[in-house]
Motif scaffolding. Structure first.
Motif, PDB file in Angstrom:
ATOM      1  N   HIS A   1     -60.033  22.380 -44.783  1.00  4.83           N
ATOM      2  CA  HIS A   1     -59.185  23.350 -45.469  1.00  4.83           C
ATOM      3  C   HIS A   1     -57.977  22.578 -46.016  1.00  4.83           C
ATOM      4  O   HIS A   1     -57.229  21.977 -45.245  1.00  4.83           O
TER       5      HIS A   1
ATOM      6  N   HIS B   1     -58.214  21.298 -37.518  1.00  7.17           N
ATOM      7  CA  HIS B   1     -57.648  22.283 -38.451  1.00  7.17           C
ATOM      8  C   HIS B   1     -56.179  22.583 -38.141  1.00  7.17           C
ATOM      9  O   HIS B   1     -55.634  22.128 -37.147  1.00  7.17           O
ATOM     10  N   ASP B   2     -55.593  23.429 -39.020  1.00  3.68           N
ATOM     11  CA  ASP B   2     -54.306  24.077 -38.770  1.00  3.68           C
ATOM     12  C   ASP B   2     -54.542  25.575 -38.722  1.00  3.68           C
ATOM     13  O   ASP B   2     -55.409  26.095 -39.428  1.00  3.68           O
TER      14      ASP B   2
END
Ligand SMILES: [Zn+2]
Length: 467
Positions: free
Chosen positions: A89, A179-180
């Protein structure tokens, strides 16, 4: 003797690995990556630099939709294979920074004692920034508009195909999906942001636990004590509902012990440097523990004790504001959403009894009344000095309307000119601009300007964006 050598020696001698404090980490971390947005151009020089290092074997796996190369970096020579990837992402860069901290740490480990402790047992494959096109424009999705992490079955994105091909070729035993997460997620009902969230994704709808998933849960259990020591009450766990289109769940169904790591918010840390440091520390611990097998001693109760994430954080909470509702006195809490760095906007997000929420910034307005602000019309050049601005705020003005060329803000305070959002009048509504005044019987005491609270005696902002 250089300090990092001492540290490397220490780590090599201490498979349990004691955590590294912030100051030590700041001194050695990869410089230049403390940013909200990380693009390929930020990491390209580092890729180039590490490519010269014989410790790292680079392979260009392919290209993004817009033609940016996607690399694999291979380290170590052991039989146990570990695959980690970041930033599928594009707007989730924290682990990319942490991976470059890890590469720097390995490259700087001059005596090689720490890295040799695992490199003979492990081969680590890293794919940094899987979605460079999204990263370029701070977007979750790729240039086709596809969420790569919902493309594990359909494989219609070149980036998704690169990741799947890598997994099929490498056949990793372990996978780390980095991810974040949304800053509004809290660690259980702690009222604290979930600075780190972890998940061993399910491999079927029944969310069964087989041996490979149990290993992933034990990897999580293994790092929990360290995280709780570093950031007590800020570790959360994701719900393990099976997500059939996601890479983590799909890899889990291949029998790969997969851990999802989500970097989250922390107070006074808009660039997620706390989560970055914790990511780095987890990588060190996991490399040691997978190489030695020591994580298999971890008690699953440590995993199960991690509270689930709850969406219960607010950027700003203003509590106990007095106002008149339907001609009756009322006491309300207000929450604001700040998207200052991305869109320079703020809005009222919630109104009412907000006592159950945690907040990054909290202000108790007990004894203060809400007062809507007025517009100050700028018709001639205006050099706004601090005394003048404070006079205007105390006089009931909260924003300016007119030609922006005419207004010069000579103060360090926020100024709202030609607001794009509706401002509260006598009625407060969600999605209005958080711009109004707070007064007691004597005078206006505070001005709230585009979500920031200014105390009007000294003229100082109580909390700043970016703080
Ligand atoms: Zn993500």
């Amino acid at each position: 003797m250089k300090w990092w050598w001492v540290l490397g020696f220490y780590l090599g001698m201490q498979p349990a690995l004691h955590a590294m404090d912030e100051a030590t980490f700041d001194a050695f971390k990869q410089q230049g990556l403390d940013q909200l947005v990380l693009r390929f151009s930020d990491i390209a020089p580092l890729l180039h630099q590490h490519q010269q290092n014989p410790l790292f074997e680079f392979t260009e796996l392919g290209h993004s939709v817009l033609g940016t190369p996607i690399y694999q970096i291979k380290l170590g020579r052991g039989d146990t294979r570990v695959l980690a990837w970041t930033q599928m992402h594009g707007d989730e860069p924290t682990a990319t920074a942490a991976i470059f901290d890890l590469l720097k740490f390995i490259a700087d480990d001059a005596q090689g004692m720490w890295r040799e402790s695992w490199m003979e047992h492990l081969t680590l494959y890293i794919i940094p920034m899987v979605n460079p096109d999204g990263a370029e424009i701070y977007s979750r999705v790729n240039a086709q508009g596809i969420d790569i992490n919902r493309d594990a079955l359909a494989l219609q994105s070149p980036e998704g195909r690169i990741l799947m091909d890598a997994a099929k070729r490498i056949e990793p035993h372990y996978a780390f999906n980095l991810h974040d997460q949304n800053r509004f997620l809290a660690a259980g009902n702690s009222g604290n942001p979930a600075t780190i969230s972890l998940l061993a994704p399910a491999f079927n709808e029944a969310r069964d636990i087989n041996d490979s998933r149990r290993r992933a849960m034990q990897l999580i259990a293994y790092v929990r004590p360290m995280i709780e020591q570093e950031i007590p009450g800020h570790l959360g766990r994701y719900d393990d509902t099976f997500s059939v289109r996601s890479f983590g769940d799909t890899f889990s169904s291949f029998g790969i012990s997969t851990v999802l790591v989500e970097a989250g918010g922390h107070r006074n840390d808009d660039h997620r440097q706390v989560a970055r440091r914790l990511n780095f520390l987890m990588y060190l611990k996991w490399l040691n523990a997978i190489a030695s097998g020591s994580y298999r001693q971890a008690d699953l109760a440590e995993h199960d004790a991690i509270p689930f994430n709850q969406r219960s954080m607010k950027d700003v909470l203003i509590e106990n504001v007095r106002l008149t509702l339907n001609e009756q006195p009322a006491l309300l809490d207000l929450a604001f959403d700040l998207n200052w760095e991305v869109s320079r906007s703020a809005r009222i997000d919630d109104i009412g009894d907000l006592s159950v929420f945690g907040a990054y910034h909290r202000f108790d307005a007990a004894g203060l009344d809400f007062q809507p602000g007025r517009a100050y019309r700028v018709t001639e050049p205006l050099e706004l000095t601090l005394p003048h601005y404070l006079d205007l705020l105390r006089g009931g003005y909260t924003h300016f309307v007119g030609d922006k060329e005419l207004l010069r803000n000579r103060t360090a305070l926020p100024v709202l000119l030609n607001p794009g959002r509706q401002l509260p009048t006598e009625a407060l509504r969600r999605h209005q601009s958080p711009t109004f005044l707070l007064r007691n019987d004597d005078a206006v005491q505070y001005a709230v300007i585009n979500g920031q609270v200014i105390e009007l005696v000294q003229g100082r902002v109580l909390y700043r964006y970016g703080s």
